[in-house]
Design an enzyme around this catalytic site. Sequence first.
Site, PDB file in Angstrom:
ATOM      1  N   ARG A  13     -41.436 -15.845   3.875  1.00 58.37           N
ATOM      2  CA  ARG A  13     -42.056 -15.344   4.950  1.00 58.37           C
ATOM      3  C   ARG A  13     -41.553 -15.788   6.249  1.00 58.37           C
ATOM      4  O   ARG A  13     -41.495 -14.741   7.177  1.00 58.37           O
ATOM      5  CB  ARG A  13     -43.557 -15.687   4.919  1.00 58.37           C
ATOM      6  CG  ARG A  13     -44.046 -15.405   3.737  1.00 58.37           C
ATOM      7  CD  ARG A  13     -45.165 -14.124   3.605  1.00 58.37           C
ATOM      8  NE  ARG A  13     -45.907 -14.029   2.573  1.00 58.37           N
ATOM      9  CZ  ARG A  13     -47.199 -14.406   2.449  1.00 58.37           C
ATOM     10  NH1 ARG A  13     -47.988 -14.602   3.735  1.00 58.37           N
ATOM     11  NH2 ARG A  13     -47.899 -14.119   1.255  1.00 58.37           N
ATOM     12  N   ASP A  37     -59.329  -8.611  12.604  1.00 56.15           N
ATOM     13  CA  ASP A  37     -58.443  -9.447  11.766  1.00 56.15           C
ATOM     14  C   ASP A  37     -57.450 -10.139  12.888  1.00 56.15           C
ATOM     15  O   ASP A  37     -57.544  -9.697  13.852  1.00 56.15           O
ATOM     16  CB  ASP A  37     -57.646  -8.632  10.855  1.00 56.15           C
ATOM     17  CG  ASP A  37     -56.864  -9.300   9.527  1.00 56.15           C
ATOM     18  OD1 ASP A  37     -57.553  -9.190   8.541  1.00 56.15           O
ATOM     19  OD2 ASP A  37     -56.081 -10.357   9.880  1.00 56.15           O
TER      20      ASP A  37
HETATM   21  C1  LIG Z   1     -56.811 -11.362   1.330  1.00 53.69           C
HETATM   22  S1  LIG Z   1     -57.162 -10.418   2.892  1.00 53.69           S
HETATM   23  C2  LIG Z   1     -58.814 -10.022   2.490  1.00 53.69           C
HETATM   24  C3  LIG Z   1     -59.187  -8.464   2.947  1.00 53.69           C
HETATM   25  C4  LIG Z   1     -60.195  -8.029   2.610  1.00 53.69           C
HETATM   26  N1  LIG Z   1     -61.435  -8.602   3.532  1.00 53.69           N
HETATM   27  C5  LIG Z   1     -60.650  -8.035   1.265  1.00 53.69           C
HETATM   28  O1  LIG Z   1     -61.449  -8.671   0.723  1.00 53.69           O
HETATM   29  O2  LIG Z   1     -60.037  -6.927   0.677  1.00 53.69           O
HETATM   30  C6  LIG Z   1     -57.580 -12.016   3.815  1.00 53.69           C
HETATM   31  C7  LIG Z   1     -57.346 -11.287   5.394  1.00 53.69           C
HETATM   32  O3  LIG Z   1     -57.930 -12.540   6.049  1.00 53.69           O
HETATM   33  C8  LIG Z   1     -57.092 -12.520   7.497  1.00 53.69           C
HETATM   34  N2  LIG Z   1     -57.404 -13.861   8.053  1.00 53.69           N
HETATM   35  C9  LIG Z   1     -56.805 -14.913   7.735  1.00 53.69           C
HETATM   36  N3  LIG Z   1     -56.825 -16.056   8.552  1.00 53.69           N
HETATM   37  C10 LIG Z   1     -57.995 -15.406   9.495  1.00 53.69           C
HETATM   38  C11 LIG Z   1     -58.562 -15.941  10.634  1.00 53.69           C
HETATM   39  N4  LIG Z   1     -58.543 -17.069  11.014  1.00 53.69           N
HETATM   40  N5  LIG Z   1     -59.351 -15.080  11.191  1.00 53.69           N
HETATM   41  C12 LIG Z   1     -59.419 -13.846  11.081  1.00 53.69           C
HETATM   42  N6  LIG Z   1     -58.691 -13.140  10.176  1.00 53.69           N
HETATM   43  C13 LIG Z   1     -58.128 -14.149   9.121  1.00 53.69           C
HETATM   44  C14 LIG Z   1     -55.642 -12.106   7.185  1.00 53.69           C
HETATM   45  O4  LIG Z   1     -55.090 -11.661   7.991  1.00 53.69           O
HETATM   46  C15 LIG Z   1     -55.761 -11.185   5.969  1.00 53.69           C
HETATM   47  O5  LIG Z   1     -55.788  -9.745   6.210  1.00 53.69           O
END
Ligand SMILES: C[S@@+](CC[C@H](N)C(=O)[O-])C[C@H]1O[C@@H](n2cnc3c(N)ncnc32)[C@H](O)[C@@H]1O
Length: 283
Positions: free
Chosen positions: A49, A153
Site C-alpha cells: 500500500r 469516512d
Molecule cells: C471495512 S470498511 C466498512 C464499510 C462499511 N461500514 C461496511 O460495513 O460495509 C471500514 C471503513 O472504516 C473507515 N475508517 C477507518 N478508520 C476510521 C476512522 N478513524 N474514522 C472514520 N472512518 C474510519 C475506513 O476508511 C473504511 O472505509
Amino acid sequence: MDATLAMTGAEADQDFKLTSADFERVRKLIYQRAGISLHAGKQAMVYSRLSRRLREGGMDSFAQYLSWLESTRGAESEAEWQEFVNCLTTNLTAFFREDHHFSALAEDLRARAARPIRLWCNAASTGEEPYSLAMTVVESLGVSAQVQLVCSDIDTKVLANAQRGVYAADARGLSPERLRRHFIRGTGKNSGFIRVKPELARLIEFRSFNLMNTSWAGLGEHFDLVFCRNVMIYFDGPTQLKVLERMHATMRPGALLYVGHSENFSEARHLFRLRGKTIYERV
Ligand SMILES: C[S@@+](CC[C@H](N)C(=O)[O-])C[C@H]1O[C@@H](n2cnc3c(N)ncnc32)[C@H](O)[C@@H]1O
C-alpha cells in the site's frame, strides 16, 4: 536477527526494504492518526500500500518517507498524511451487507416517521452502505421523507467515490428491482455502470470525518439512527470505548446504533444496551 524482514522470492524483487523498525513506525503513526491497530504480520500489506507513495515522492527508503512525514509541516504534509491514511484503511463493503439490519431499519424508520429523522452512516467507505440506507428510506417512507443522512469516512478517496455514486452494473447486493428503481443505467462508454438517482443522492450529506477527532461538534447532535459497522474491529478496546462515549453524546436517548456482525460492545453497557442482533439502544 537482521533488522530487514525475512524476504520471500517476490519480496527480493522489491524496490525498497521495509525493516522491522519501519513497520513499527507505520503501526505507531496509523494508530495515532486513525486509531487503527495494525496487527503484526501485516508487513506485506503495508509494503504494497505504501511503496507507491515512496515512488511518487521520489523517496529512497521507508525511513526517509516516514521522517519526512513526521517532520514536515503545512499543506503538503497534511495532504501526504491523508494519502498515508487512505493507503492504510480497508474499505471492503457491499450494498445491503448484513441485510437483517435493513429490514430492522425499515421498521425503525416507520416508528419514528412522525418527526424529521437524523441518520448517520459513519465509516461509509465507497458509498454502498449509505445508499442502501437511502434506498431503505425511500422504500419505507417515500421520496419526500423528512430524513437527513450524514455519511462520513476518514478516507477522502473512498468518500469521493461515494459522492460520485457510480458503480458496476453487476454490483453485489442489488436486486433487479432495486437496480431499476434506484439507478440509472449507463449507455455508450458508460455501459456496464450504474449511477444512483438524484432522489437518493439528495438525502445524503458527505463529510470527511475521523472518529479519532476530539471535537465532534461539527457533526451536529440528536442522531436517531447510527450505522457504525465494521470499523471498530480495527480499534483496540480503550479506543472503542472512547469512540462509543463520543457517539453516545451525538445520539438522542433511545436512538439506535447498528454495528458489524463481529462487533460486541458489552463493556459499554452503561452507554448502549443490546436491543436486537447487533443493534444497540442508546441509554
Ligand atoms: C471495512 S470498511 C466498512 C464499510 C462499511 N461500514 C461496511 O460495513 O460495509 C471500514 C471503513 O472504516 C473507515 N475508517 C477507518 N478508520 C476510521 C476512522 N478513524 N474514522 C472514520 N472512518 C474510519 C475506513 O476508511 C473504511 O472505509
